[in-house]
Scaffold this motif. Structure first.
Motif, short mmCIF file in Angstrom:
data_model
loop_
_atom_site.label_atom_id
_atom_site.label_comp_id
_atom_site.label_asym_id
_atom_site.label_seq_id
_atom_site.Cartn_x
_atom_site.Cartn_y
_atom_site.Cartn_z
N HIS A 1 -0.58 -1.57 -7.82
CA HIS A 1 -0.24 -1.10 -9.16
C HIS A 1 -1.52 -0.97 -9.99
O HIS A 1 -2.27 -1.94 -10.16
CB HIS A 1 0.73 -2.07 -9.82
N ARG A 2 -1.79 0.23 -10.48
CA ARG A 2 -2.96 0.44 -11.34
C ARG A 2 -2.60 0.03 -12.75
O ARG A 2 -1.74 0.61 -13.40
CB ARG A 2 -3.36 1.92 -11.30
N CYS A 13 -7.76 8.97 -3.72
CA CYS A 13 -6.73 8.42 -2.84
C CYS A 13 -5.40 9.12 -3.11
O CYS A 13 -5.15 9.61 -4.22
CB CYS A 13 -6.58 6.92 -3.05
N ALA A 14 -4.55 9.14 -2.10
CA ALA A 14 -3.26 9.80 -2.23
C ALA A 14 -2.30 9.01 -3.11
O ALA A 14 -1.38 9.58 -3.71
CB ALA A 14 -2.65 10.02 -0.85
N CYS A 15 -2.50 7.68 -3.19
CA CYS A 15 -1.55 6.84 -3.92
C CYS A 15 -1.74 6.87 -5.44
O CYS A 15 -0.78 6.73 -6.20
CB CYS A 15 -1.60 5.40 -3.41
N HIS A 16 -2.99 7.04 -5.90
CA HIS A 16 -3.24 7.02 -7.34
C HIS A 16 -3.91 8.28 -7.86
O HIS A 16 -3.91 8.53 -9.06
CB HIS A 16 -4.10 5.80 -7.71
N HIS A 48 -7.24 1.46 0.39
CA HIS A 48 -7.63 0.25 -0.33
C HIS A 48 -7.52 -0.96 0.58
O HIS A 48 -6.72 -0.99 1.51
CB HIS A 48 -6.75 0.04 -1.57
N GLU A 74 -1.77 -6.03 -6.42
CA GLU A 74 -0.91 -5.88 -5.24
C GLU A 74 0.45 -6.51 -5.50
O GLU A 74 0.55 -7.72 -5.74
CB GLU A 74 -1.58 -6.53 -4.03
N ALA A 110 -5.05 4.01 8.01
CA ALA A 110 -3.96 4.18 7.06
C ALA A 110 -2.67 4.43 7.84
O ALA A 110 -2.68 4.66 9.05
CB ALA A 110 -4.25 5.36 6.13
N ASN A 111 -1.54 4.38 7.15
CA ASN A 111 -0.25 4.60 7.81
C ASN A 111 -0.24 5.95 8.53
O ASN A 111 -0.65 6.97 8.00
CB ASN A 111 0.88 4.57 6.77
N LYS A 126 2.75 -2.23 -2.62
CA LYS A 126 2.13 -1.20 -3.44
C LYS A 126 1.03 -1.82 -4.30
O LYS A 126 1.08 -2.98 -4.68
CB LYS A 126 3.18 -0.54 -4.35
#
Length: 515
Positions: free
Chosen positions: A256-257, A290-293, A369, A249, A305-306, A254
């Motif tokens: 980060h993977r 997930c939409a982010c990764h 997450h 985090e 979620a947002n 965000k």
């Protein structure tokens, strides 16, 4: 530059150089290198007469021969200018870059930004450290920030911008008495039964099984928080978990993977019961990418979620309508399943599964997450202590509970405190999510696990000769799995003795199976 120069290039006298309107003093500082007499700021001194220039040059050259000369141009760069250039030149992991940025912006630049590198002395560093300590920062934090300061100044020294590092702590100096009073508190751990009860409470607070499975997994594998949040379904295998990635985090919010800390890629052996618990959870939750990764993770976040509030989602009334019962009956299935007929409970549970209803997130889908602070503040800490922490204007308060079914279900909504008739007692005050990692290491030690196998599970590396000649056998792994299974079954039996059922569906199945 300092030190006694070789005899072959030392001249005996400095000289004056006519610059038309003034004279400047020149002296030899190295092979083919000459210095100019300057003031403390590095600016050339303009002499009116040749004699004055020669005399000043001779004085400087005498310092060169005596080994006491210092280049006046060294140290004129400000700390802020150099720190900015230094940070831009780093190419490190995102987490490390974020830490350096925080250290510089929040603690080092406010004190040293306008100071020239050559004007920063050990006394200035000591004064800064004392001021930070007065504010109330932990000594461990001060040590970390001073380490960053030392690193920046050491690089400046290697570049020749300063002649010595003022942040270097001389050995044998400093206050010795009273050091034990400043040590950080020892990490709190818990027992296998304590871990089971905390996991159950966390699931009751969230209203779903995810937190139960996650806490148990953390306590029986020693995974780091980022590794747990970043656990992808493809790396959950029969009998093991592959640690290949983590979600770190960052300040911007965000995740980060990135590779696990210190590149600690590893396979963690799982007892059969834990492997089944994870697979059953994945089958039940049916996680989506997930939409982010764009990857599918074992555990989902909690809360909407947002912009989720603007999206339609299954509500409790929809569950009740599908099951053919009243909303009050559907609520009772979630809060007090023991008072509902078995056939009714099964109808409601089928409706929940069919509609994908998630308690507490009916306004939309849950976040992809967890966030570290949210998980620790609103789930883990209340589960450990039985209290919601102080947050903003709200004082710390006990988690309001409905006593039935045992161990109590959090009362929610308006008037929750007036409806509550029970509260939880603390289990392991001071325990943090990271404390589960300490707990796992301690349990392995209690089970007599060889150090090499402990290091492998924890993602640690021992570079000693003894470790190089130490190896892990299949029998060692089997003994550890048997030991962890024995502790888990003993904890389940102890929990069953307290009450044969649980409002947490995953635990309820385990208790019925043990019975």
């Amino acid at each position: 530059m300092a030190g006694t120069p070789p005899k072959e290039w030392v001249s005996t006298l400095g000289y004056a150089e006519n610059r038309g309107t003034y004279f400047r003093g020149r002296y030899k500082i190295g092979p083919g290198k000459y210095g100019t007499v300057s003031d403390s700021t590095g600016a050339t001194i303009k002499f009116r007469t040749k004699r004055d220039a020669e005399q000043a040059a001779n004085d400087e050259e005498a310092k060169v021969r005596g080994g006491t000369w210092r280049d006046p141009s060294v140290g004129q760069t400000t700390f802020g200018a150099y720190a900015s250039r230094w940070y831009s030149a780093q190419d490190l992991a995102a987490s490390t870059m974020q830490n350096y940025k925080q250290h510089l912006e929040n603690h080092l630049l406010p004190k040293f930004e306008e100071m020239k590198l050559g004007e920063i002395f050990a006394s200035d560093v000591a004064r800064w450290e004392k001021e930070e300590k007065t504010v109330g920062y932990a000594l461990s934090s001060l040590k970390t920030w001073r380490t960053t300061l030392h690193l920046v100044l050491e690089d400046a020294r290697e570049e020749g911008l300063i002649t010595a590092n003022p942040a270097t702590r001389r050995r044998g100096r400093g206050k010795r008495a009273g050091r034990t009073h400043h040590r950080g508190p020892e990490k709190v751990i818990t027992s296998p039964l304590g871990l089971l009860l905390i996991a159950e409470r966390a699931a009751l607070l969230s209203g779903r099984d995810d937190e139960f499975v996650a806490c148990v997994t953390a306590g029986y594998t020693g995974m780091r928080w980022g590794e747990l949040v970043g656990l992808e379904t493809e790396f959950v295998r029969r009998g093991s978990i592959r640690v290949e990635w983590q979600l770190y985090e960052l300040d911007e919010g965000k995740l980060h993977r990135c590779p696990p800390k210190d590149d600690s890629y590893r396979d963690i052996d799982l007892p059969d019961w834990l492997s089944k618990l994870l697979f059953d959870h994945v089958d039940r939750a049916t996680p989506q990418p997930c939409a982010c990764h764009g990857h599918t993770y074992v555990f989902r976040g909690l809360g909407s979620a947002n912009k989720a509030a603007h999206r339609p989602g299954a509500k409790l009334v929809d569950v009740a309508r599908r099951a053919g019962v009243s909303p009050a009956t559907a609520s009772a299935v979630l809060n007090r399943p023991s008072v509902v007929a078995e056939t009714t409970r099964q109808s409601v549970e089928r409706a929940i599964a069919d509609l994908g209803y998630v308690r507490g997130a009916s306004s939309g889908e849950p976040a992809a997450h967890w966030r570290r602070s949210g998980f620790a503040t609103w789930l883990f800490k209340p589960a450990v202590t039985g209290w919601y922490p102080k947050r903003g204007p709200n004082e710390a308060r006990p988690v309001p509970l409905l006593a039935e079914p045992w161990p109590g279900v959090p009362a929610r909504g308006r008037g929750a405190n007036s409806r509550a008739n029970a509260s939880w007692v603390p289990i392991a005050t001071g325990l943090t999510p990271h404390g589960l990692r300490h707990t796992h290491k301690t349990r392995m030690r209690e089970l007599g696990t060889p150090p090499k196998l402990m290091d492998e599970r924890m993602g640690h590396e021992d570079g000693s000769v003894q470790a190089r000649y130490d190896h892990i056998t299949r029998e060692m792994r089997a003994r550890l799995m048997e030991g962890l299974t024995g502790e888990w079954e003993a904890a389940l039996d102890a929990r069953h003795a307290m009450c044969a059922r649980s409002p947490v569906a995953a635990l309820d199945e385990l208790l019925r199976a043990r019975a």
